[in-house]
Design an enzyme around this catalytic site. Sequence first.
Site, PDB file in Angstrom:
ATOM      1  N   GLU A  35       0.978  -0.939  -0.099  1.00  0.00           N
ATOM      2  CA  GLU A  35      -0.037  -0.216   0.150  1.00  0.00           C
ATOM      3  C   GLU A  35       0.745   1.256  -0.061  1.00  0.00           C
ATOM      4  OE1 GLU A  35      -2.334   0.869   3.652  1.00  0.00           O
ATOM      5  OE2 GLU A  35      -3.609   2.050   2.495  1.00  0.00           O
ATOM      6  N   ARG A 260       5.678 -12.850   9.527  1.00  0.00           N
ATOM      7  CA  ARG A 260       6.275 -11.524   9.123  1.00  0.00           C
ATOM      8  C   ARG A 260       7.477 -11.448  10.108  1.00  0.00           C
ATOM      9  NH1 ARG A 260       2.170  -7.336  10.044  1.00  0.00           N
ATOM     10  NH2 ARG A 260       3.659  -5.988   9.070  1.00  0.00           N
ATOM     11  N   LYS A 270       4.496   1.099  11.130  1.00  0.00           N
ATOM     12  CA  LYS A 270       4.243   2.304  10.630  1.00  0.00           C
ATOM     13  C   LYS A 270       4.145   3.623  11.348  1.00  0.00           C
ATOM     14  CE  LYS A 270       3.573   1.136   6.154  1.00  0.00           C
ATOM     15  NZ  LYS A 270       3.177   0.756   5.154  1.00  0.00           N
TER      16      LYS A 270
END
Length: 557
Positions: A35, A260, A270
Site C-alpha cells: 500500500e 512476518r 508504521k
Amino acid sequence: MSPEENKPTDFIREAVAEDLKSGRYTYVRTRLPPEPNGYLHIGHVKAFMIDYLIAKENNGELILRFDDTNPTKEETEFVEAIEDDARWLGIEWVKVTYASDYFNELYEWAKKLVLMGKAYVDDQTPEEVSKNRGTLTEPGVNSPYRDRDVEENMDLLERMKNGEFPDGSRILRAKIDMAHPNINMRDPAMYRIIHNPPHHRTGDTWKIYPMYDWSHGQNDSMEGITHSLCSLEYENHRPLYEWFLDQLGVFKPRQIEFSRLNMNYTVMSKRKLRRLVEENRVNGWDDPRMPTLRGMRRRGYTAEAILDFIRRVGVAKNYSVSDVALLEECVRDDLNKRALRRMAVIRPLKVVIDNYPDDLAEEMDAINNPEDPSAGTRKVPFSKVIYIEQDDFREVPPPKYHRLFPGNEVRLRYAYFIRCTDVVKDANGNVIEIHATYDPATRGGDAQDGRKVKSTIHWVSAKHAKEVEVRMYDRLFNKENPEEGEEGFLNCLNPNSLEILSGYVEPALASPTVGSRYQFERLGYFCVDPDSLPEKPVFNQTVNLKDTWAKMEKKGK
RNA sequence: UGGGGCAUGGUGCAAUGGCAGCACACCAGCCUUUGGAGCUGUGGAUCUUGGUUCGAAUCCAGGUGCCCCAGCCA
C-alpha cells in the site's frame, strides 16, 4: 556446495511445487502488493523476496501491484519511493499495476453479486454496524436492510457511486452469515463512501472505494496470480477471499500465509516509525538508525547483505523475532569482501616522534584489501607528528593490554615500530600528547633483528590529514523489545544512538564519493553521507568491526 | 467463555516415523603487520501428560502457553 543444495526450501515453496505437480496451476505468478502509504522497512523485504524468488525459481512472473484502495492514506510520493527501494534490492517485475486500475471491472463484479442476491446496501450507521456485528463469543444480528430487494440495492449502489450520499451513510455488504464464528464472514463491507481527499491516481472519479477484502482477491484473480502470499494476520481472511471467488466463479489463486519479520532493538510498525520522525527523535525517514530501507541505504548497508540476512532468517509460520546481530554479521561479511581499507582516526591523540626528522615525509605502501589482491595498493604519507586513536594508548595499561603505554613498543601499520617515551598532560591531568621514538630499521613493519611487537595500531600523518565528520551509530533503542506496551517505546530510546565525532583521515579519503564504502582499519565500515561538503566529508558508521579486546576488557570488569 | 494459527539450544531455521542438524550469539584455542578476517573445537534444545509403534520432534488424544480476528484500515 552445489546450487541445488543451496536452494532454500520451506513450506510455501513445497506447496507451490505440489500445485505445479498436481496440475492445480500450470505456471507461477505472484504479486507484490504494497500500500503506498509509507516507506519500506526491513520487514517488507522478507515478503518482497518471498514473492520475487518464488516466481523466479519457478520461471514465473512477479507483478508489482500497488494496493491503493484508500485515498485517505495513499500518495504518489510513496509509489515512487517503494519502486525505487524495490529496484535497489534487485527485484524484477514484469509490470506495475494498481488496484485502482480495476475499479471499473470490480464494480461490475459487485453488481453481479448484488444481482445474485449476495450483496446489499446497508443504511446503518457505522456504530450500528459495529454493534450488530456481535462479539467474539456472541453472534451478530442481521441488519434491517439485509433483505432489500435486488432492484433497490442496484439503485442505491449506483447512487452511492454517483456521489449522492455522504461519507459513512451507507456501505455495500456481502450477504454471508451474521452468526459466523469467523467475524470476517459476518457480512463484511465491500464498498464505503469517500468523497475526499481525491485519489492519487483516479482523482475524484470515484466516490466509493473497495475494501481490501473485496479488492485484493479479485485483483489477484483478474491478474491470473497463482499464489497470493501474505502474512499470518490474513489467515482469518482466507475463507472470505475464497468465498468471493467462489461466488463469482472466476479464476481462483491460492493464498498462503507466513510469519512476518520482526527484529529486536527496533520498532517496525508504521505508526511508531512515523512518530519517531514527526517528533524529531530521528532525522527523517532516511535516518541511518531507522529500519527503513532508505535508512539502511544511507547507513551503508548493501542490498546483498540485506538479502543474505533475509535468506538466513528463513520462512515459517512461527512468531519470531530476528536478532539484529545477524543482520550486522551479514553486513560485515559482505563489506569485508568488497570494502577498501583506509586509515582514519576518529578520537585523535597526537604523537610526536622525537627522533624523526622535522621535515621528512615518507610514502608508505598500504594494501587496499587483504581479501582481494586485485584491489591493489596505495601510498600513505608518514611524518614526525601523527594522530593515533585515544583507545590505543593507556598511561596505566590493564592486564593483557598490548597497545601503546609508557615504555612499550608497538607497530604503526605499514610504517615503523615506535616506543612511548613521554606523556604530556593538561592542567586537569588529561593526556594531550605522547612522545615517542621510532626505530628506522623497522620500516614497512618488520624488525631486522626479528623482535616482535604484540600490537599494530593505525595512524594518520597530522600534516597530511583531512578533517572529517564521523557519525557513530548505536541501536536506536536500549531494550530488546521496545514494542511491548503501547506508549513504552519512546521511553526506551537510546540517548546515545548518535555520536558525532571529528576525526582525521588519510589523503586517499580526502575527496570521497557520496555513497562509497570503506573499512576504517580496526574500527569498522563507514560510508560517505550525502551531507558531505568538499571541505568536510561526512562518514556514517555502517557497522563496527568485531572487537575482541573491547569484549575482553568489558568482561574483566 | 467463539474461530483461526503456532510451540525444537539464547535467537532464527532444518530434520516430512529411523543417529536431533545448520547459521548467528556464547565459550576455549590456533593464526595474524587490522585484538578484523580465517581455521579448529566445547557447551547448550524437541512446551506438558498419556497413547499408537520395534522405533515419535514428527502420528493420535488431553492439557498448557503464545499470536491473530469484533475498521466504513491494509
